[in-house]
Motif scaffolding. Structure first.
Motif, PDB file in Angstrom:
ATOM      1  N   LYS A  90      18.384 -10.801   2.867  1.00  0.00           N
ATOM      2  CA  LYS A  90      18.045 -12.293   2.619  1.00  0.00           C
ATOM      3  C   LYS A  90      16.800 -13.176   2.385  1.00  0.00           C
ATOM      4  CE  LYS A  90      22.054 -13.914   5.801  1.00  0.00           C
ATOM      5  NZ  LYS A  90      21.963 -14.448   7.285  1.00  0.00           N
ATOM      6  N   SER A  91      16.140 -12.060   2.733  1.00  0.00           N
ATOM      7  CA  SER A  91      13.663 -12.635   2.669  1.00  0.00           C
ATOM      8  C   SER A  91      13.139 -11.280   2.175  1.00  0.00           C
ATOM      9  CB  SER A  91      13.101 -13.227   3.783  1.00  0.00           C
ATOM     10  OG  SER A  91      13.411 -12.122   4.793  1.00  0.00           O
ATOM     11  N   LEU A  92      11.860 -11.530   1.395  1.00  0.00           N
ATOM     12  CA  LEU A  92      11.390 -10.468   0.931  1.00  0.00           C
ATOM     13  C   LEU A  92       9.602 -10.409   1.920  1.00  0.00           C
ATOM     14  CD1 LEU A  92      12.200 -10.366  -2.981  1.00  0.00           C
ATOM     15  CD2 LEU A  92      13.063  -8.748  -1.403  1.00  0.00           C
ATOM     16  N   LEU A  93       9.481 -10.046   2.657  1.00  0.00           N
ATOM     17  CA  LEU A  93       7.629  -9.689   3.463  1.00  0.00           C
ATOM     18  C   LEU A  93       7.614  -8.621   1.502  1.00  0.00           C
ATOM     19  CD1 LEU A  93       5.908 -10.182   4.977  1.00  0.00           C
ATOM     20  CD2 LEU A  93       6.362  -8.147   6.068  1.00  0.00           C
ATOM     21  N   VAL A  94       6.722  -8.834   0.946  1.00  0.00           N
ATOM     22  CA  VAL A  94       5.361  -8.546   0.091  1.00  0.00           C
ATOM     23  C   VAL A  94       4.309  -8.131   0.730  1.00  0.00           C
ATOM     24  CG1 VAL A  94       4.426  -8.540  -2.160  1.00  0.00           C
ATOM     25  CG2 VAL A  94       6.348  -9.274  -2.205  1.00  0.00           C
ATOM     26  N   LEU A  95       3.796  -7.134   0.788  1.00  0.00           N
ATOM     27  CA  LEU A  95       2.549  -6.345   2.367  1.00  0.00           C
ATOM     28  C   LEU A  95       2.100  -5.399   1.350  1.00  0.00           C
ATOM     29  CD1 LEU A  95       2.197  -6.315   4.679  1.00  0.00           C
ATOM     30  CD2 LEU A  95       3.880  -4.563   5.332  1.00  0.00           C
ATOM     31  N   ASN A  96       0.601  -5.910   1.732  1.00  0.00           N
ATOM     32  CA  ASN A  96      -0.310  -4.637   0.562  1.00  0.00           C
ATOM     33  C   ASN A  96      -0.561  -2.855   2.003  1.00  0.00           C
ATOM     34  OD1 ASN A  96      -1.030  -6.894  -0.878  1.00  0.00           O
ATOM     35  ND2 ASN A  96      -3.451  -6.427  -0.124  1.00  0.00           N
ATOM     36  N   PRO A  97      -0.484  -2.241   1.185  1.00  0.00           N
ATOM     37  CA  PRO A  97      -0.733  -0.988   1.428  1.00  0.00           C
ATOM     38  C   PRO A  97      -1.765  -0.860   3.143  1.00  0.00           C
ATOM     39  CG  PRO A  97      -1.561  -0.597  -0.196  1.00  0.00           C
ATOM     40  CD  PRO A  97      -0.668  -1.996  -0.260  1.00  0.00           C
ATOM     41  N   ASP A  98      -2.507  -1.973   3.242  1.00  0.00           N
ATOM     42  CA  ASP A  98      -3.513  -1.718   3.911  1.00  0.00           C
ATOM     43  C   ASP A  98      -3.124  -2.940   5.257  1.00  0.00           C
ATOM     44  OD1 ASP A  98      -4.347  -3.469   2.483  1.00  0.00           O
ATOM     45  OD2 ASP A  98      -5.287  -2.495   1.471  1.00  0.00           O
TER      46      ASP A  98
END
Length: 298
Positions: A90-98
């Motif tokens: 339902k939601s998207l968490l855009v997360l850096n690889p660090d």
């Protein structure tokens, strides 16, 4: 992941890798250790370090992880968009690889989004290993007047917001792209990230478009996330800097009212690319020193 599970799956975590180094292993491990129901989509932009493939093998029995392999480096925004197209949450968490998550942090973010229906994007306070917050966690649109105030250390409203970070959920103009939680319906309505950015400033662009669409950008000041600063930018500083300056120019042309003045727009273009060129010698010198230090330590 069965698409039918979207009715109960609160979040899809999307991580983009591009020779991101060993920190990517910790990022994936920490996400998959969370108790919050989720799926994780790792989008690899043609890494040469073999780490995404090793992660896929190490977690091959975990159906929550899916790895997408691009045959070229498409850039950050285009890669996130391709991951989002295959997401079921339902939601998207855009997360850096660090960035390193835990269950409590992720649950807080999901809860904030669930209790604030007008929130179109929620960020967190990202901190270094000493717990020092990154000023980019809470900032304003980088309008020319503000950017000049910040660069020249003048009194007045700059890009960064002075003072301590908030301790609760507050409205903001922009948050750090290292972690952004977006309802999937909002992300799809906005057609995701603007793919004319390759790297840098696409997060500022998304924040602005979220607000222009009538939603709120929020900073969860009570959520702190370790942001380790991965290796992908350190071993390609000129490449990264070029795209950062290119992103600055695109944001200015899209959103800054001063871009309508041809003479001022020309000065901004000259200033952006002069700044880029002036940085190159120092970037190459620091890169050479790092390589020399690694070589002497071998």
């Amino acid at each position: 992941m069965n698409p039918d599970s979207s009715s109960v799956l609160p979040v899809s975590v999307i991580v983009v890798a591009a020779d991101s180094g060993p920190s990517l292993r910790d990022c994936v491990r920490r996400v998959l250790a969370c108790d919050v129901p989720l799926e994780m989509i790792l989008v690899d932009n043609a890494s040469s370090d073999g780490i995404p493939q090793a992660i896929a093998r190490a977690h091959e029995s975990d159906e929550r992880l899916r790895v997408i392999y691009n045959h070229a480096n498409l850039g950050f925004g285009p890669a996130v968009n391709r991951g989002a197209a295959q997401a079921h949450g339902k939601s998207l968490l855009v997360l850096n690889p660090d960035c390193l998550l835990d269950t409590g942090t992720l649950q807080q973010l999901v809860d904030h989004l669930a209790t604030h229906p007008r929130a179109g994007l929620i960020g967190a306070v990202v901190c270094d290993e000493n717990g020092v917050p990154d000023p980019a966690s809470h900032r304003r649109d980088p309008l020319l007047s503000r950017a000049l105030t910040t660069m020249l250390h003048r009194e007045g409203e700059g890009v960064n917001i002075e003072g301590p970070m908030p301790g609760s959920l507050v409205e903001a103009e922009a948050v750090s792209g290292a972690l952004m939680l977006v309802p999937r319906r909002v992300f799809e309505y906005l057609a995701g990230f603007d793919e004319d950015y390759f790297l840098h400033c696409e997060d500022l662009d998304l924040c602005r478009r979220v607000r222009d669409a009538g939603y709120r950008v929020m900073l969860a000041g009570d959520v702190r996330v370790l942001h380790g600063k991965g290796s992908s930018s350190r071993h390609r500083p000129v490449f990264v800097s070029r795209h950062k300056h290119r992103g600055m120019w695109r944001w200015f042309r899209k959103f800054d009212p001063d871009a309508r003045k041809p003479w001022l727009s020309a000065l901004v273009w000259l200033g952006i690319w002069s700044h880029f060129l002036l940085q190159i010698p120092g970037q190459l010198w620091r890169l050479a020193r790092r390589r020399l230090t690694r070589g002497s330590g071998a």
